[in-house]
Design a protein around this motif. Structure first.
Motif, short mmCIF file in Angstrom:
data_model
loop_
_atom_site.label_atom_id
_atom_site.label_comp_id
_atom_site.label_asym_id
_atom_site.label_seq_id
_atom_site.Cartn_x
_atom_site.Cartn_y
_atom_site.Cartn_z
N ASP A 92 109.17 -7.62 97.09
CA ASP A 92 108.84 -9.15 96.76
C ASP A 92 109.26 -9.14 95.43
O ASP A 92 109.36 -10.27 94.94
N LEU A 93 109.07 -8.01 94.61
CA LEU A 93 109.07 -8.28 93.07
C LEU A 93 110.36 -7.63 92.72
O LEU A 93 110.41 -7.37 91.32
N GLU A 94 111.33 -7.57 93.60
CA GLU A 94 112.74 -6.98 93.34
C GLU A 94 112.66 -5.72 92.93
O GLU A 94 113.77 -5.27 92.01
N VAL A 95 111.77 -4.86 93.12
CA VAL A 95 111.82 -3.39 92.73
C VAL A 95 112.15 -2.86 94.10
O VAL A 95 111.58 -2.82 95.18
N ARG A 96 113.32 -2.00 93.99
CA ARG A 96 113.97 -1.19 95.22
C ARG A 96 113.96 0.12 94.84
O ARG A 96 114.34 0.54 93.88
N LEU A 97 113.06 1.21 95.64
CA LEU A 97 113.02 2.49 95.36
C LEU A 97 113.57 3.24 96.59
O LEU A 97 113.54 2.78 97.72
N THR A 98 114.11 4.44 96.45
CA THR A 98 114.46 5.30 97.33
C THR A 98 113.14 5.66 98.17
O THR A 98 112.09 5.56 97.63
N GLU A 99 113.30 6.39 99.14
CA GLU A 99 112.27 6.77 100.20
C GLU A 99 111.34 7.92 99.25
O GLU A 99 110.34 7.89 98.98
N LYS A 100 112.08 8.89 98.43
CA LYS A 100 111.57 9.90 97.69
C LYS A 100 110.57 9.17 96.61
O LYS A 100 109.56 9.80 96.25
N GLU A 101 111.24 8.14 95.81
CA GLU A 101 110.59 7.43 94.91
C GLU A 101 109.33 6.81 95.27
O GLU A 101 108.22 6.90 94.69
N LEU A 102 109.60 6.02 96.37
CA LEU A 102 108.51 5.48 96.79
C LEU A 102 107.16 6.23 97.26
O LEU A 102 105.96 6.34 96.90
N THR A 103 107.52 7.69 98.00
CA THR A 103 106.50 8.62 98.37
C THR A 103 106.03 9.10 97.03
O THR A 103 104.47 9.12 97.01
N GLN A 104 106.78 9.49 95.91
CA GLN A 104 106.12 9.97 94.77
C GLN A 104 105.17 9.11 94.11
O GLN A 104 103.84 9.15 93.65
N LEU A 105 105.46 7.64 94.18
CA LEU A 105 104.83 6.64 93.23
C LEU A 105 103.39 6.41 94.28
O LEU A 105 102.61 6.33 93.58
N PHE A 106 103.45 6.52 95.59
CA PHE A 106 102.43 6.31 96.34
C PHE A 106 101.37 7.26 96.27
O PHE A 106 100.17 7.07 96.07
N ARG A 107 101.96 8.68 96.19
CA ARG A 107 100.97 9.73 95.99
C ARG A 107 100.37 9.43 94.55
O ARG A 107 99.23 9.89 94.40
N LYS A 108 100.82 9.15 93.61
CA LYS A 108 100.56 9.35 92.38
C LYS A 108 99.46 8.07 92.32
O LYS A 108 98.21 8.41 91.51
#
Length: 143
Positions: A92-108
């Protein structure tokens, strides 16, 4: 002499095989460089879009807008979001991440390890992303 012919033939085959491998390596290198450039340009565009959407807001305005976005994506009203909901919010904020980036961000930002992010963790994530985008864009302008 059949031995010399075989030797000559082997040298030609091995030489051609080496040239083919070298050609393939050069192609792969070119594609990798092109992909890296494209990824860097996409990242810069994403950061600029993110900043244009949220960069000029006060802390209170940012919190209010993010609360509305959080509530929109927190369909069950539980006060927490999972990784897929986070992905939709970032999109929604125009931020597109790869699955790996999303997982790393979520865990952080899933600080309690619950598999869910509450609003304060989400707001912290957004503020950090804004800070990184500002630093990257300002670094681009300076350099």
């Amino acid at each position: 002499d059949p031995g010399a012919a075989l030797y000559f033939y082997t040298i030609i085959v091995v030489g051609n095989w080496m040239l083919l491998n070298l050609f393939i390596a050069i192609l792969i290198q070119g594609f990798a460089e092109q992909k890296a450039t494209q990824l860097a340009e996409n990242l810069q565009r994403m950061q600029e879009q993110f900043l244009s959407t949220l960069g000029g807001l006060s802390q209170a305005e940012l919190a209010t807008q993010m609360q509305a976005l959080f509530a929109k994506r927190d369909k069950d009203g539980s006060g927490v979001i999972d990784k897929r909901e986070l992905q939709k919010m970032l999109e929604d904020l125009e931020v597109r991440l790869t699955e790996k980036e999303l997982t790393q961000l979520f865990r952080k930002y899933d600080q309690d390890g619950s598999g869910e992010i509450d609003f304060s963790e989400f707001l912290s994530l957004i503020k950090d992303l804004l800070q990184k985008a500002e630093a990257a864009v300002n670094g681009q302008e300076d350099g």
